[in-house]
Design an enzyme around this catalytic site. Structure first.
Site, short mmCIF file in Angstrom:
data_model
loop_
_atom_site.label_atom_id
_atom_site.label_comp_id
_atom_site.label_asym_id
_atom_site.label_seq_id
_atom_site.Cartn_x
_atom_site.Cartn_y
_atom_site.Cartn_z
N MET A 12 -23.58 -4.08 -50.95
CA MET A 12 -23.32 -4.52 -49.58
C MET A 12 -23.53 -3.41 -48.57
SD MET A 12 -22.45 -7.73 -49.07
CE MET A 12 -21.41 -7.74 -47.63
N CYS A 148 -13.16 3.05 -43.89
CA CYS A 148 -13.47 2.16 -42.76
C CYS A 148 -12.28 1.95 -41.82
CB CYS A 148 -13.98 0.81 -43.28
SG CYS A 148 -12.97 0.09 -44.61
N GLY A 179 -15.11 -5.49 -46.88
CA GLY A 179 -14.74 -4.13 -47.25
C GLY A 179 -14.58 -3.93 -48.75
N HIS A 241 -12.31 -5.19 -39.18
CA HIS A 241 -10.91 -4.88 -39.48
C HIS A 241 -10.09 -4.90 -38.20
CE1 HIS A 241 -12.09 -4.06 -43.44
NE2 HIS A 241 -11.95 -2.76 -43.51
N ASN A 328 -16.17 -3.01 -39.97
CA ASN A 328 -15.93 -2.17 -41.13
C ASN A 328 -17.18 -1.76 -41.89
OD1 ASN A 328 -15.55 -5.15 -41.64
ND2 ASN A 328 -15.71 -4.46 -43.76
#
Length: 348
Positions: A12, A148, A179, A241, A328
């Site tokens: 990711m 993050c 995340g 976030h 994030n």
């Protein structure tokens, strides 16, 4: 153009690196690494692409190689999106081979001679590179960016820390599922639910934030001297976030001064007009119900932190509360490493 590689390019964060670097004016992706089962394949064939933009044409036909410095040719900078355990072994090998490693992994963050950097907050910590190379006998080096949730919090604390005397900080996070990576949180665990635990996250926020705001004395970093307590939660949000921040000050303050501190905050990336730097690192939302992750995570192309509900606490004197939202996987991950590399490329 500077030739760059991405370590862990199929995950990711690796995908986010590719998205952000595809049209970069200074960096050109020439090498992509992944696990041995992906090595030898075209990137398009090796990756299961999860982002809402297509795979950039410029990388589709790059042949993925094993994550070994011997396989990565003619590259000056590598961006690491590796898992922590792998990064601990592999990143030093790339630095020893003469490459600059801009790492998003946590493996080396708290090593005493490895800079942990947010360019707007502590660019002077990059001076540790010389110490690192001397200590380890490397021609290259490793520079890390923080966790993050830490990045978003610290970007808002920096202007306050510089202008006010902070006594204690309490933060409660509501962190997006991205995340944890695509396979990180099963849908049955998070849909219609909140998970009040993220392994190692609270410890990272508490240690990394004080390190980032600490003073570099020419040899090491002396952490900032205030209390910080974090409580971290996973919520059913894709990206962005959200953090609820409570700060006890040593002295009284005016809310207008707090807001001015946020809005006037600029760092070295803004002064140097670095490509990935947001115009303003911290953006205030005055609406009573903002910021929100879906509405505000892409502020400043995902590189700015949005702050709202800035208010005094009615129970505790000399105390401040606010809500923040940061993206994030952009500002909190790939974008942070890229901004570090842009700063290094500019000043070193």
């Amino acid at each position: 153009m500077v030739n760059v590689g991405i370590l862990g390019a199929t995950g990711m964060v690796g995908q986010r690196f590719i998205q952000l670097l595809a049209d970069h004016p200074e960096f050109e992706i020439t090498a992509l690494t992944a696990s041995q089962r992906s090595a030898g394949k075209r990137y398009e064939d090796a990756v299961t692409w999860h982002l809402d933009t297509g795979i950039p044409e410029s990388v589709k036909d790059i042949t993925v190689v094993d994550t070994d410095p011997a396989e990565v040719k003619d590259v000056e900078i590598v961006f690491s999106a590796l898992p922590t355990d792998t990064a601990a072994v592999v990143e030093p090998k790339f630095a020893a081979a003469g490459m600059k490693v801009a790492s998003n992994a946590s493996a080396m963050r708290m090593e005493p001679d490895v800079p942990l950097v947010i360019p707007e907050v502590n660019p002077e910590h990059l001076e540790l590179i010389e110490t690192q190379q001397k200590n380890r006998g490397w021609d290259g080096f490793i520079v890390t960016n923080p966790n993050c949730s830490t990045i978003a919090l610290t970007l808002t604390l920096k202007p306050l820390y510089d202008q006010f005397n902070i006594k204690r900080v309490y933060v409660s996070t509501m962190q997006a599922v991205s995340g944890a990576g695509y396979n990180g949180v099963p849908s049955m665990a998070i849909v219609d639910n909140l998970v009040p635990f993220i392994g190692g996250e609270e410890e990272k926020m508490e240690s990394e934030t004080l390190h980032l705001l600490g003073e570099y004395d020419g040899e090491s970093v002396i952490p900032a001297n205030f209390g910080l307590s974090a409580s971290c939660n996973r919520v059913a949000v894709l990206d962005g976030h959200t953090e609820a921040v409570f700060i006890e000050m040593e002295d009284d303050f005016e809310l207008d001064d707090i807001k001015e501190s946020f809005t006037s905050f600029r760092g070295m990336p803004q002064k140097l007009s670095l490509h990935s730097a947001p115009e303003a690192p911290v953006v205030i939302r005055e609406e009573e119900n903002r910021p929100q992750p879906r509405m505000d995570r892409n502020t400043g192309n995902g590189m700015a932190v949005s702050v709202g509900r800035i208010r005094r606490d009615d129970v505790f004197s000399k105390s401040l509360k606010y809500i923040l939202v940061g993206h994030n996987t952009i500002r909190g991950a790939a974008g942070a490493s890229i901004l570090n590399a842009e700063l290094i490329n500019e000043i070193m």
